[in-house]
Design a protein around this motif. Structure first.
Motif, mmCIF file in Angstrom:
data_model
loop_
_atom_site.group_PDB
_atom_site.id
_atom_site.type_symbol
_atom_site.label_atom_id
_atom_site.label_comp_id
_atom_site.label_asym_id
_atom_site.label_seq_id
_atom_site.Cartn_x
_atom_site.Cartn_y
_atom_site.Cartn_z
ATOM 1 N N PRO A 457 0.809 -1.225 0.000
ATOM 2 C CA PRO A 457 0.000 0.000 0.000
ATOM 3 C C PRO A 457 0.844 1.278 0.000
ATOM 4 O O PRO A 457 0.318 2.349 -0.273
ATOM 5 C CB PRO A 457 -0.811 -0.113 1.289
ATOM 6 C CG PRO A 457 -0.079 -1.070 2.143
ATOM 7 C CD PRO A 457 0.633 -2.008 1.223
ATOM 8 N N PHE A 458 2.119 1.128 0.291
ATOM 9 C CA PHE A 458 2.970 2.323 0.362
ATOM 10 C C PHE A 458 3.690 2.609 -0.947
ATOM 11 O O PHE A 458 4.595 3.434 -1.011
ATOM 12 C CB PHE A 458 3.992 2.183 1.494
ATOM 13 C CG PHE A 458 3.370 1.842 2.811
ATOM 14 C CD1 PHE A 458 2.298 2.591 3.299
ATOM 15 C CD2 PHE A 458 3.826 0.781 3.571
ATOM 16 C CE1 PHE A 458 1.705 2.274 4.507
ATOM 17 C CE2 PHE A 458 3.241 0.458 4.791
ATOM 18 C CZ PHE A 458 2.165 1.216 5.262
ATOM 19 N N SER A 459 3.314 1.894 -2.035
ATOM 20 C CA SER A 459 3.999 2.109 -3.313
ATOM 21 C C SER A 459 3.528 3.390 -3.983
ATOM 22 O O SER A 459 2.401 3.836 -3.800
ATOM 23 C CB SER A 459 3.717 0.939 -4.261
ATOM 24 O OG SER A 459 4.208 -0.239 -3.694
ATOM 25 N N MET A 460 4.424 3.922 -4.803
ATOM 26 C CA MET A 460 4.129 5.152 -5.530
ATOM 27 C C MET A 460 3.439 4.817 -6.846
ATOM 28 O O MET A 460 3.939 3.991 -7.614
ATOM 29 C CB MET A 460 5.445 5.884 -5.818
ATOM 30 C CG MET A 460 5.286 7.188 -6.561
ATOM 31 S SD MET A 460 4.426 8.416 -5.559
ATOM 32 C CE MET A 460 5.817 9.397 -5.004
ATOM 33 N N ASN A 497 5.530 5.771 -1.821
ATOM 34 C CA ASN A 497 4.745 6.992 -1.847
ATOM 35 C C ASN A 497 5.151 7.832 -0.635
ATOM 36 O O ASN A 497 4.895 7.454 0.499
ATOM 37 C CB ASN A 497 3.267 6.594 -1.775
ATOM 38 C CG ASN A 497 2.358 7.787 -1.787
ATOM 39 O OD1 ASN A 497 2.817 8.932 -1.703
ATOM 40 N ND2 ASN A 497 1.077 7.526 -1.884
ATOM 41 N N HIS A 498 5.790 8.983 -0.896
ATOM 42 C CA HIS A 498 6.250 9.793 0.235
ATOM 43 C C HIS A 498 5.390 11.043 0.406
ATOM 44 O O HIS A 498 5.769 11.968 1.115
ATOM 45 C CB HIS A 498 7.730 10.167 0.053
ATOM 46 C CG HIS A 498 7.972 11.098 -1.082
ATOM 47 N ND1 HIS A 498 7.932 10.676 -2.388
ATOM 48 C CD2 HIS A 498 8.250 12.431 -1.109
ATOM 49 C CE1 HIS A 498 8.179 11.712 -3.180
ATOM 50 N NE2 HIS A 498 8.373 12.789 -2.429
ATOM 51 N N ILE A 499 4.229 11.065 -0.284
ATOM 52 C CA ILE A 499 3.369 12.244 -0.236
ATOM 53 C C ILE A 499 2.095 11.901 0.538
ATOM 54 O O ILE A 499 1.267 11.123 0.069
ATOM 55 C CB ILE A 499 3.011 12.691 -1.669
ATOM 56 C CG1 ILE A 499 4.312 12.934 -2.437
ATOM 57 C CG2 ILE A 499 2.114 13.904 -1.657
ATOM 58 C CD1 ILE A 499 4.143 12.971 -3.926
ATOM 59 N N PRO A 500 1.945 12.459 1.754
ATOM 60 C CA PRO A 500 0.831 12.005 2.604
ATOM 61 C C PRO A 500 -0.550 12.205 1.979
ATOM 62 O O PRO A 500 -1.405 11.325 2.123
ATOM 63 C CB PRO A 500 0.997 12.832 3.884
ATOM 64 C CG PRO A 500 2.084 13.811 3.634
ATOM 65 C CD PRO A 500 2.848 13.398 2.435
ATOM 66 N N GLU A 501 -0.776 13.310 1.282
ATOM 67 C CA GLU A 501 -2.110 13.551 0.693
ATOM 68 C C GLU A 501 -2.463 12.426 -0.289
ATOM 69 O O GLU A 501 -3.582 11.941 -0.343
ATOM 70 C CB GLU A 501 -2.161 14.897 -0.055
ATOM 71 C CG GLU A 501 -1.967 16.124 0.825
ATOM 72 C CD GLU A 501 -0.528 16.297 1.292
ATOM 73 O OE1 GLU A 501 0.397 15.938 0.531
ATOM 74 O OE2 GLU A 501 -0.331 16.737 2.440
ATOM 75 N N LEU A 502 -1.439 12.042 -1.070
ATOM 76 C CA LEU A 502 -1.637 10.979 -2.056
ATOM 77 C C LEU A 502 -1.908 9.645 -1.358
ATOM 78 O O LEU A 502 -2.723 8.843 -1.785
ATOM 79 C CB LEU A 502 -0.394 10.888 -2.942
ATOM 80 C CG LEU A 502 -0.423 9.885 -4.090
ATOM 81 C CD1 LEU A 502 -1.574 10.162 -5.039
ATOM 82 C CD2 LEU A 502 0.903 9.913 -4.843
ATOM 83 N N ILE A 525 2.884 7.897 8.711
ATOM 84 C CA ILE A 525 2.150 8.977 8.048
ATOM 85 C C ILE A 525 2.533 10.321 8.683
ATOM 86 O O ILE A 525 2.647 11.345 8.014
ATOM 87 C CB ILE A 525 0.623 8.724 8.110
ATOM 88 C CG1 ILE A 525 -0.089 9.471 6.988
ATOM 89 C CG2 ILE A 525 0.020 9.066 9.430
ATOM 90 C CD1 ILE A 525 -0.291 8.644 5.762
ATOM 91 N N ASN A 526 2.786 10.276 9.968
ATOM 92 C CA ASN A 526 3.234 11.471 10.672
ATOM 93 C C ASN A 526 4.598 11.908 10.134
ATOM 94 O O ASN A 526 4.793 13.088 9.788
ATOM 95 C CB ASN A 526 3.317 11.138 12.162
ATOM 96 C CG ASN A 526 3.440 12.371 13.027
ATOM 97 O OD1 ASN A 526 3.027 13.464 12.615
ATOM 98 N ND2 ASN A 526 4.012 12.208 14.199
ATOM 99 N N PRO A 533 12.048 12.318 2.133
ATOM 100 C CA PRO A 533 12.733 12.202 0.846
ATOM 101 C C PRO A 533 12.031 11.171 -0.027
ATOM 102 O O PRO A 533 11.493 10.204 0.493
ATOM 103 C CB PRO A 533 14.128 11.697 1.240
ATOM 104 C CG PRO A 533 13.881 10.881 2.469
ATOM 105 C CD PRO A 533 12.748 11.560 3.196
ATOM 106 N N PRO A 534 12.062 11.360 -1.362
ATOM 107 C CA PRO A 534 11.622 10.265 -2.229
ATOM 108 C C PRO A 534 12.521 9.066 -1.954
ATOM 109 O O PRO A 534 13.731 9.222 -1.805
ATOM 110 C CB PRO A 534 11.866 10.802 -3.639
ATOM 111 C CG PRO A 534 11.990 12.278 -3.492
ATOM 112 C CD PRO A 534 12.531 12.524 -2.111
ATOM 113 N N HIS A 535 11.944 7.886 -1.843
ATOM 114 C CA HIS A 535 12.766 6.730 -1.501
ATOM 115 C C HIS A 535 12.134 5.449 -2.010
ATOM 116 O O HIS A 535 10.961 5.436 -2.386
ATOM 117 C CB HIS A 535 13.001 6.668 0.010
ATOM 118 C CG HIS A 535 11.755 6.523 0.816
ATOM 119 N ND1 HIS A 535 10.851 7.559 1.015
ATOM 120 C CD2 HIS A 535 11.246 5.458 1.484
ATOM 121 C CE1 HIS A 535 9.848 7.134 1.770
ATOM 122 N NE2 HIS A 535 10.058 5.856 2.063
ATOM 123 N N GLY A 536 12.921 4.411 -2.029
ATOM 124 C CA GLY A 536 12.406 3.122 -2.496
ATOM 125 C C GLY A 536 13.344 2.022 -2.084
ATOM 126 O O GLY A 536 14.470 2.272 -1.631
#
Length: 594
Positions: A457-460, A497-502, A525-526, A533-536
Motif C-alpha cells: 500500500p505504500f507504493s508510488m 509513496n512519500h506524499i501524505p495527501e496521495l 504517516i506522521n 525524501p523520495p525513496h524506495g
RNA sequence: GGGGGUGUAGCUCAGUUGGUUAGAGCGAUCGCCUGUCACGCGAUAGGUCGAGGGUUCGAGUCCCUUCACUCCCGCCA
C-alpha cells in the motif's frame, strides 16, 4: 593448540609426517579387522583416519566405542603406502597411529545414523536436529548460508549501505499476513506484533536522513508453510534507499545478485542484464508473475481464432461467445512424440482441476492440417493464422486452454512447467533472473468485489500525480517490482509513496478513512508530513537465495533449526503451554479448544 | 479450512488375490579376521504392522474413524 587438539581433522598432510599431534572429534566410522582397527575421526573441518593395532593396551576398549562418541586422540602422523591412499580425503595421504586416546563425550544408541546418505523421516530429523546437522550435506548447506550472509554484509557496506536493527516488538498492522502477537505485561489487554517485515521502519530510517539502509532482517508471518516457505519466520535482505528511481534499486540488486551467484555457484547466469518484463506481459506469455525463463515455452493468445467461421471447435467457440478466452502453448518439433505424451499432458491437466488441454500437431501435405483429437476442427487458413500469431512451424504442437482469464493463466503456467520438465527443455545448470515491473496498484477481490492494494500500500503510483485518474483505480500502475530467478520469487520492492495527501487518497480507494490511516500507520504517516525524501527499496529473501545456491527444493535443508509444517519445533517443544502464573501476570486466560 | 501421499524392527524399506511362525539391508550385542576407507564372515536380540473400531473362519493387507509426518490448494500486502 590446546589440551584438546593440536590440529583439526581436516588439515594434516604428508608435510606433517612423523609429527606427534592430537585430534578431537566424533567417531565417524570404524573398520574393525580384529587385530587392526581403522577409525575415522570427524570434526567440522574434515576426516582423518586413525589406526590402532591389537598390541596396543587400549585396543580392546577403543574397538568397543560407539560411532559418534567424542574422543581425543594423541598419535603420530604416518605416511600411507601408495596403494592405501584415499583420494577422497584431504588427509588421505596420511593416517594417525594412535598413541593414546580419551573419551570426551559418550553417546547413547543413535536414533539416526550420521554416517549415511540415506533420506530420513522429517520428524526424526527435526527432533534430533543436532545429529542431522552433523551430516555432510546439510552441514555444508548451513556453512554456505553463513558465508553468503557474511558476503552480503561486506558487499552492502562496499556499496555504501549501513546496517541497522529495527524493533522486533512492534505494532500489529491491518494489511497483509496474520501477525504473531505478544501480550504486554505492563499494558494489560494490549499486544505487540512481531514484524512481518520492517517495512515502516525502513521507510522511517530514510525519513531520519540515513540515505542507504540494509538489514538481514527476521520477518514473522503466521501463515501456512510450503516447501519453500518456513512457517513463522524467515529472513530478508531488507534494503531501502533515498533519492532514487526504480533503476537505481535495480542496479544495486543486479550487481549484488551477480556477485553472490558467481561467487557461490558454478551455474551460469543466462542474462547478465536481467530482462524487464511488465506484469501484464508476464501474465500473458507465462501465465504467472514468477516465470522460469529457463523454460523456452511461451503462451499465446488465440481467442480470435475461435470467432472464425472456418473453425468448428464448438465447445470452445461457445465458451468464447460467453466471454471466455483461449490461450495456448506451442511446443516445438513434437511430431514424433507418441500419443501417450499428449494424452499424459491432458490427463495431468484434468488432475490439476482444469477441464483439460485440447491439442493438435501441425502437419502439411498439400495443405496445412491439424493432427490429433481436435485437429479436424481447424481449417488450413486458421492453422496458418495460429502459426502467424505464435511463430509455430510445421511439426510443432499446440496445447489450448479455454476459460476465464485467471483460470487459464494458472493451468497454462503449470503446463509450461510440466511440458518443459517432461521434454527436458530446462537447463538446470543455469540461473535466469528477471525483473517483473509495472504492477497494478490495485486489484479487485472476485469474491467480495472490493478493491484492495495488489501489493504494497505504500507504493508510488506511476504517471503525473496531478493527473492521476482515481475514478479507474484498476488501471493505475505502481512503481512496484519483483525479482525472479528460475521461477522463484526472490523479492518484491517499490518506489514508495512519500506524499501524505496521495497516501490518504489511495487508501480511500481501498476503503480506509483518513482516521483509520492515521491510527494504523501513525508513525509513518506522521513522519511523511515533516519533509520525507523520495525513496524506495526491495527485500530479497535470504532463504530462497540460499536454496537456489544450494540447489535445494526444501527450505528446511538450508535452515539450521526449522519448524515442521505445523509450526512446531520438535526439538525444543515449541509452542508449549505456559503456567497459570505466567498467564495471570499477562492478564490472559486461555479458552480450551474442544 | 480442503485435497493427495506416507506410516511395518533403533534407521531405510519389502511384504503378491485376505491364509502357516511378518522378512531384508544398515545399526546394536557376541564371536572370527592385520590394510580397510559403504572392510569382510558367522551368530543373537530386536515388532502394539501409527491408534481405535468394523467386516471375516482368518486382517500388515478390505471398510470406517482418528493421529502423526509430508506435498499441494486456500492463505502468504
Amino acid at each position: 593448540m590446546n589440551k584438546y587438539r593440536s590440529h583439526t581433522c581436516g588439515e594434516l598432510t604428508i608435510k606433517d609426517k612423523n609429527k606427534t599431534i592430537s585430534l578431537s572429534g566424533w567417531i565417524n566410522k570404524k573398520r574393525d579387522h580384529g587385530n587392526l582397527l581403522f577409525l575415522d575421526l570427524r570434526d567440522n573441518y574434515g576426516i582423518t583416519q586413525c589406526l590402532i593395532e591389537n598390541s596396543h593396551p587400549q585396543f580392546k576398549e577403543l574397538e568397543k566405542l560407539s560411532l559418534e562418541t567424542v574422543i581425543k586422540v594423541d598419535g603420530k602422523v604416518s605416511e600411507r603406502s601408495k596403494d592405501t591412499v584415499n583420494k577422497e580425503l584431504n588427509t588421505g595421504e596420511i593416517e594417525i597411529s594412535v598413541i593414546s586416546y580419551k573419551i570426551l563425550g559418550h553417546t547413547k544408541e543413535l536414533p539416526l545414523p550420521v554416517f549415511s546418505d540415506q533420506e530420513y523421516a522429517e520428524e526424526i530429523r527435526l527432533k534430533y536436529r543436532f545429529l542431522d546437522l552433523r551430516r555432510k550435506k546439510i552441514h555444508q548447506n548451513i556453512i554456505l548460508r553463513s558465508k553468503v550472509i557474511s558476503f552480503i554484509r561486506s558487499e552492502m557496506e562496499k556499496l555504501g549501505f549501513l546496517e541497522f536493527q529495527t524493533p522486533i516488538l512492534t505494532s500489529s498492522s491491518p494489511e497483509g499476513a496474520r501477525d504473531f502477537l505478544v501480550p504486554s505485561r505492563l499494558n494489560p489487554g494490549k499486544f505487540y506484533a512481531l514484524p512481518q517485515a520492517p517495512q515502516q521502519f525502513k521507510q522511517l530510517v530514510m525519513m531520519s536522513g540515513f540515505d542507504r539502509y540494509f538489514q538481514i532482517a527476521p520477518c514473522f508471518r503466521d501463515e501456512d508453510a510450503r516447501a519453500d516457505r518456513s512457517p513463522g519466520e524467515f529472513y530478508q535482505l531488507d534494503i531501502e534507499m533515498s533519492f532514487v528511481e526504480q533503476e537505481n534499486v535495480f542496479e544495486v540488486v543486479e550487481t549484488l545478485m551477480k556477485k553472490i551467484f558467481k561467487k557461490f555457484s558454478n551455474k551460469k547466469i543466462i542474462y547478465e542484464s536481467f530482462p524487464k518484463i511488465t506484469y501484464s506481459e508476464a501474465m500473458l506469455k507465462y501465465g504467472t508473475d514468477k516465470p522460469d525463463l529457463r523454460n523456452p515455452l511461451i503462451i499465446n493468445e488465440f481467442t480470435e481464432i475461435f470467432k472464425r467461421e472456418d473453425v468448428s471447435f464448438e465447445i470452445f467457440k461457445k465458451l468464447v461467445k460467453s466471454g471466455s478466452i483461449v490461450r495456448g502453448i506451442i511446443v516445438k518439433n513434437t511430431k514424433d512424440k507418441p500419443r501417450s505424451f499428449f494424452d499424459g499432458i491432458d490427463k495431468w491437466a484434468k488432475e490439476q482441476g482444469a477441464s483439460g488441454l485440447a491439442y493438435f500437431t501441425i502437419e502439411k501435405d498439400s495443405l496445412l492440417k491439424g493432427k490429433g483429437p481436435v485437429g479436424k476442427f481447424f481449417s488450413s487458413e486458421s492453422i496458418e493464422k495460429i502459426m502467424e500469431i505464435s511463430k509455430a512451424n510445421v511439426g510443432d504442437s499446440v496445447f489450448l486452454a479455454c476459460g476465464k482469464k485467471n483460470e487459464i493463466e494458472k493451468i497454462l503456467s503449470q503446463a509450461r512447467d510440466k511440458i518443459g520438465d517432461e521434454l527436458k527443455l530446462i537447463n538446470h545448470n543455469t540461473y535466469a533472473f528477471c525483473w517483473i515491473i509495472d504492477y497494478p496498484m490495485f486489484e479487485k477481490d472476485e469474491n467480495t468485489k472490493k478493491i484492495n492494494f495488489s501489493h504494497n500500500p505504500f507504493s508510488m503510483p506511476q504517471g503525473e500525480l496531478k493527473n492521476l485518474d482515481i475514478s479507474n483505480p484498476l488501471e493505475i500502475k505502481a512503481y512496484q517490482y519483483d525479482i525472479v530467478c528460475n521461477g522463484v520469487e526472490l523479492s518484491s520492492g517499490a518506489i514508495r509513496n512519500h506524499i501524505p495527501e496521495l497516501m490518504y487518497k489511495l487508501f480511500s480507494i481501498a476503503g480506509y478513512s483518513k482516521e483509520e490511516v492515521d491510527k494504523k500507520f501513525s508513525g509513518m504517516i506522521n513522519a511523511l508530513s515533516y519533509g520525507a525524501p523520495p525513496h524506495g527499496g526491495i527485500a530479497p529473501g535470504i532463504d530462497r537465495i540460499i536454496m537456489l545456491l544450494a540447489g535445494e527444493k526444501n527450505i528446511r535443508e538450508i535452515t539450521m533449526f526449522p519448524m515442521n509444517q505445523n509450526a512446531q519445533d520438535l526439538m525444543m517443544n515449541a509452542p508449549s503451554e505456559v503456567s497459570e502464573d505466567q498467564l495471570k501476570e499477562l492478564n490472559l486466560s486461555v479458552k480450551k479448544k474442544k
